[in-house]
Design a protein around this motif. Structure first.
Motif, PDB file in Angstrom:
ATOM      1  N   LEU A 179       0.831  -1.212   0.000  1.00 23.42           N
ATOM      2  CA  LEU A 179       0.000   0.000   0.000  1.00 23.42           C
ATOM      3  C   LEU A 179       0.863   1.259   0.000  1.00 23.42           C
ATOM      4  CD1 LEU A 179      -2.736   1.445   0.308  1.00 23.42           C
ATOM      5  CD2 LEU A 179      -2.535   1.106   2.778  1.00 23.42           C
ATOM      6  N   ARG A 180       1.912   1.227   0.800  1.00 20.95           N
ATOM      7  CA  ARG A 180       2.742   2.423   1.004  1.00 20.95           C
ATOM      8  C   ARG A 180       3.501   2.832  -0.254  1.00 20.95           C
ATOM      9  NH1 ARG A 180       7.653   1.805   2.486  1.00 20.95           N
ATOM     10  NH2 ARG A 180       7.269  -0.229   3.460  1.00 20.95           N
ATOM     11  N   LYS A 181       4.057   1.864  -0.972  1.00 21.16           N
ATOM     12  CA  LYS A 181       4.910   2.210  -2.117  1.00 21.16           C
ATOM     13  C   LYS A 181       4.156   2.909  -3.237  1.00 21.16           C
ATOM     14  CE  LYS A 181       8.423  -1.216  -1.039  1.00 21.16           C
ATOM     15  NZ  LYS A 181       9.162  -2.434  -1.451  1.00 21.16           N
ATOM     16  N   PRO A 182       3.011   2.387  -3.695  1.00 17.74           N
ATOM     17  CA  PRO A 182       2.302   3.126  -4.755  1.00 17.74           C
ATOM     18  C   PRO A 182       1.730   4.466  -4.275  1.00 17.74           C
ATOM     19  CG  PRO A 182       1.042   1.198  -4.067  1.00 17.74           C
ATOM     20  CD  PRO A 182       2.388   1.078  -3.441  1.00 17.74           C
ATOM     21  N   ALA A 186       3.477   7.880  -5.751  1.00 14.19           N
ATOM     22  CA  ALA A 186       2.711   8.832  -6.566  1.00 14.19           C
ATOM     23  C   ALA A 186       2.789  10.242  -5.985  1.00 14.19           C
ATOM     24  CB  ALA A 186       1.265   8.376  -6.676  1.00 14.19           C
ATOM     25  N   LEU A 187       2.641  10.345  -4.658  1.00 12.38           N
ATOM     26  CA  LEU A 187       2.728  11.665  -4.029  1.00 12.38           C
ATOM     27  C   LEU A 187       4.111  12.280  -4.219  1.00 12.38           C
ATOM     28  CD1 LEU A 187       0.823  10.955  -0.684  1.00 12.38           C
ATOM     29  CD2 LEU A 187       0.079  12.467  -2.539  1.00 12.38           C
ATOM     30  N   LYS A 197       8.210  16.689  -0.415  1.00 16.95           N
ATOM     31  CA  LYS A 197       8.540  15.792  -1.523  1.00 16.95           C
ATOM     32  C   LYS A 197       9.523  14.700  -1.086  1.00 16.95           C
ATOM     33  CE  LYS A 197      10.062  15.830  -6.362  1.00 16.95           C
ATOM     34  NZ  LYS A 197       8.752  15.505  -6.971  1.00 16.95           N
ATOM     35  N   ALA A 198      10.579  15.098  -0.383  1.00 20.05           N
ATOM     36  CA  ALA A 198      11.590  14.128   0.031  1.00 20.05           C
ATOM     37  C   ALA A 198      11.003  13.097   0.979  1.00 20.05           C
ATOM     38  CB  ALA A 198      12.769  14.848   0.683  1.00 20.05           C
ATOM     39  N   THR A 199      10.091  13.529   1.865  1.00 18.51           N
ATOM     40  CA  THR A 199       9.467  12.591   2.801  1.00 18.51           C
ATOM     41  C   THR A 199       8.611  11.575   2.058  1.00 18.51           C
ATOM     42  OG1 THR A 199       9.449  14.241   4.554  1.00 18.51           O
ATOM     43  CG2 THR A 199       7.918  12.400   4.783  1.00 18.51           C
ATOM     44  N   PHE A 200       7.827  12.027   1.080  1.00 17.41           N
ATOM     45  CA  PHE A 200       7.012  11.104   0.294  1.00 17.41           C
ATOM     46  C   PHE A 200       7.898  10.108  -0.457  1.00 17.41           C
ATOM     47  CE2 PHE A 200       3.612  14.639  -0.063  1.00 17.41           C
ATOM     48  CZ  PHE A 200       3.031  14.233   1.131  1.00 17.41           C
ATOM     49  N   GLN A 201       8.965  10.613  -1.054  1.00 15.90           N
ATOM     50  CA  GLN A 201       9.867   9.730  -1.794  1.00 15.90           C
ATOM     51  C   GLN A 201      10.486   8.685  -0.862  1.00 15.90           C
ATOM     52  OE1 GLN A 201      12.427  12.786  -3.419  1.00 15.90           O
ATOM     53  NE2 GLN A 201      11.522  12.602  -5.460  1.00 15.90           N
ATOM     54  N   SER A 202      10.843   9.099   0.338  1.00 18.80           N
ATOM     55  CA  SER A 202      11.441   8.174   1.292  1.00 18.80           C
ATOM     56  C   SER A 202      10.442   7.109   1.738  1.00 18.80           C
ATOM     57  CB  SER A 202      11.972   8.946   2.502  1.00 18.80           C
ATOM     58  OG  SER A 202      12.546   8.084   3.452  1.00 18.80           O
TER      59      SER A 202
END
Length: 632
Positions: free
Chosen positions: A394-397, A401-402, A419-424
């Protein structure tokens, strides 16, 4: 504190030219202005540069053991040498000097490689055993002191405290390892598992190497590691008292010196704690010094003055400005390898300031790694809680996307830069933390590299070594693994390299009491809540130091030794930024897409994005390769 160099023939024990060892030492003369010596025997040569700190009149090196069966060259300090001397003397050892060098020799002769865990301090040394015809190389637990080595075409192995010492040997190849470029772009330095020059190695922290004539070059053997797998039990008050005892012990043991001694004082928690404990243990005022910046938002000298006044230290301060950029060539020469931590500039300047009045300076390095003091530790700890609730499927997609959609708002307040937090969060803990520690993320590097370099790099990604280190860590939690990787990877590669080269460039011995291994091992076993609590890193240390320091020092937001390089590269250094993509020699290597470099520079100068660290990184790479003779 000194510099060492040497040559050892792995195959046939051919004669070693003493002049060759002497040239290797001379290339590092700044490490030891008080004396130089060379010793040779069939198949081996040892060289030493001395900065006299303890036993000023004695302890010349290379040093022979009392029975003449072993020879030593040593860089560093052994803080428990007096206790070891008494133990060794009781078992029959004979000492002719009052220093720590002879203690290492006696310890080696009694215990062999098993002497290493008994040595408390910072060190890199080489011992040649004349009877066993072996060479033993060793590096301290955390990598405070450096040691480079390289097998050469004549069947010998050369070693030195700095790469410039090896580079003085005519048989050393000056060919860039392309994977080191990938590592450097990812981290801002060339980590200890690689060197900028192909074929050159760094002895890892906490490792040793035993060489014998007529045998192949072995792999280094690890003799120390830190574990986060255990948890200390007990009341917080009792653990706080134990921590304070370890802090006092670490500081006082590093105040032994036969030359003037002082401390770096930034006004942050760590250096202020060191100064407080030095003042408690000293009968005379402590000598302190600090560096400020011409950018007011990054200047911490007011806090340093507050601490200096509180403890009555002899305090001096200076300011670093954009005109210090003119010294970039000097900075590059200190490191040999490209090194992009811009705080190296003020660290060098504060070392210069200290050296005007002292020969030894205590620093506050190490507590952030050991006690979860970095902002990234707090973020990683919070992200790990999210990872524990949301499954990866669930977390990865969702966060992937965010992360793709959210703008990279360098201009926005920090709380809005998600952005960096979402990517992490789209990655697992090790991969996410590797991004937090790194300089240029993988997708940015892909934009910068040329197609030819991408083919040469192949499947290698710089982050994988770091990720593997975290996954193999002796640890219980994500925070444990992050701190373990910081201690094993970031600390020796970045922080300790910076302090060693900048201090030794001015013949100053820097000592790091907060890296006392007993303190590190204690901190690693603390419950997470005593390291990081309520958004405060180093929680237990701050509680312990409240009896010495005001809350405005202990609990203000962590700033770090930040250089205003981004502001400079938009203003007085904008021309240097633009040159990266066009006229700089780096553009002629074929490794980078020149148009992409040019866009990065213009985006930064216009204020649309903050690429200050990246531009400084590219600038330092350009100058370093030119100095090594790789590009003209």
């Amino acid at each position: 504190m000194c510099g060492i160099a040497g040559i050892f023939h792995l195959t046939t024990p051919k004669p070693v030219d003493p002049a060759r060892v002497e040239r290797m030492c001379t290339a590092m003369a700044h490490r030891g202005p008080d004396g130089q010596g060379v010793w040779t025997a069939p198949g081996v040569g040892l060289g030493h540069l001395r900065l006299s700190i303890i036993d000023l009149a004695g302890s010349p090196q290379p040093m022979a053991s009392s029975d003449g069966r072993a020879m030593l060259v040593f860089n560093g300090e052994i803080y428990n040498y007096r206790e070891l001397r008494e133990e060794l003397r009781a078992s029959g050892a004979i000492f002719r000097t009052d220093g720590d060098s002879e203690v290492i020799l006696a310890a080696w002769q009694k215990w062999g490689p098993a002497c290493l865990p008994r040595l408390h301090g910072m060190f890199a040394f080489a011992i040649y055993d004349l009877e066993g015809r072996t060479l033993f190389l060793a590096r301290d637990r955390l990598g405070v002191k450096p040691l480079f080595y390289a097998p050469l075409s004549d069947g010998s192995l050369a070693f030195a405290s700095e790469l410039k010492g090896l580079a003085a040997h005519p048989l050393l190849r000056r060919e860039v390892d392309p994977l080191a470029i990938e590592d450097y772009l990812a981290w801002g330095y060339v980590p200890d598992h690689r060197s900028i020059l192909a074929g050159v190695h760094k002895l890892p922290a906490g490792h040793s190497l035993l060489l014998k004539h007529g045998t192949a070059l072995p792999q280094p053997a690890q003799w120390w590691d830190v574990s986060f797998a255990q948890r200390r039990q007990g009341r917080a008050a009792d653990l706080e008292a134990e921590l304070l005892h370890l802090l006092r012990q670490a500081v006082t043991s590093r105040m032994v010196s036969d030359v003037p001694l002082g401390a770096f004082l930034s006004g942050g928690v760590d250096s202020s704690s060191v100064v407080a404990l030095m003042a408690e243990a000293s009968r005379s005022p402590v000598n302190t010094c600090s560096i400020g910046f011409d950018e007011a938002s990054l200047d911490e000298t007011a806090y340093a003055r507050l601490v200096a006044e509180r403890f009555g230290s002899n305090h001096r301060a200076r300011v670093v400005g954009s005109d210090d950029f003119e010294q970039v060539g000097t900075l590059v020469a200190m490191f040999d390898e490209p090194f992009a931590d811009a705080s190296a500039l003020p660290t060098w300047r504060v070392s210069q300031l200290a050296r005007e009045t002292v020969t030894v300076a205590l620093s506050g390095d190490g507590a952030d790694e050991a006690l979860a003091g970095y902002r990234r530790h707090r973020f990683h700890h919070a992200e790990e809680r999210v990872r524990g609730v949301l499954p990866g499927a669930l977390r990865k997609p969702l966060f992937g996307a965010l992360g793709a959609l959210y703008p990279k708002a360098d201009w926005a307040p920090r709380s809005l830069r998600a952005k960096a937090t979402f990517q992490s969060l789209a990655l697992d803990g090790a991969e996410g933390y590797a991004r937090a520690v790194g300089f240029a993320p993988p997708e940015l590097r892909e934009r910068l590299y040329s197609s030819d370099f991408l083919r040469e790099r192949g499947d290698y990604r710089a982050e994988q070594v770091f990720v593997d280190l975290m996954r193999r860590a002796p640890a219980r939690s994500g925070l444990d693994r992050a701190q373990y990787a910081d201690l094993k990877f970031w600390l020796p590669g970045d922080i300790l390299t910076k302090v060693d080269r900048t201090s030794m460039a001015v013949s100053l011995e820097a000592r790091e009491p907060l890296l006392d291994h007993r303190l590190i091992e204690f901190a690693a076993a603390l419950p997470e809540g005593l390291r990081l609590r309520g958004g405060q890193g180093k929680w237990l240390m701050k509680q312990a130091m409240r009896r010495y320091l005001p809350d405005e020092v202990l609990f203000r937001p962590k700033q770090g030794f930040v250089t205003p390089i981004s502001q400079w590269l938009r203003g007085p250094l904008a021309g240097a930024a633009r040159a990266i993509g066009s006229s700089a020699p780096l553009a002629r290597t074929g490794w980078f897409d020149g148009a992409a470099l040019g866009r990065i520079a213009e985006e930064h100068i216009s204020g649309g994005s903050d690429h200050g660290r990246l531009l400084w990184q590219l600038l330092m790479l350009d100058r370093s390769l030119a100095r090594l003779g790789i590009i003209a």
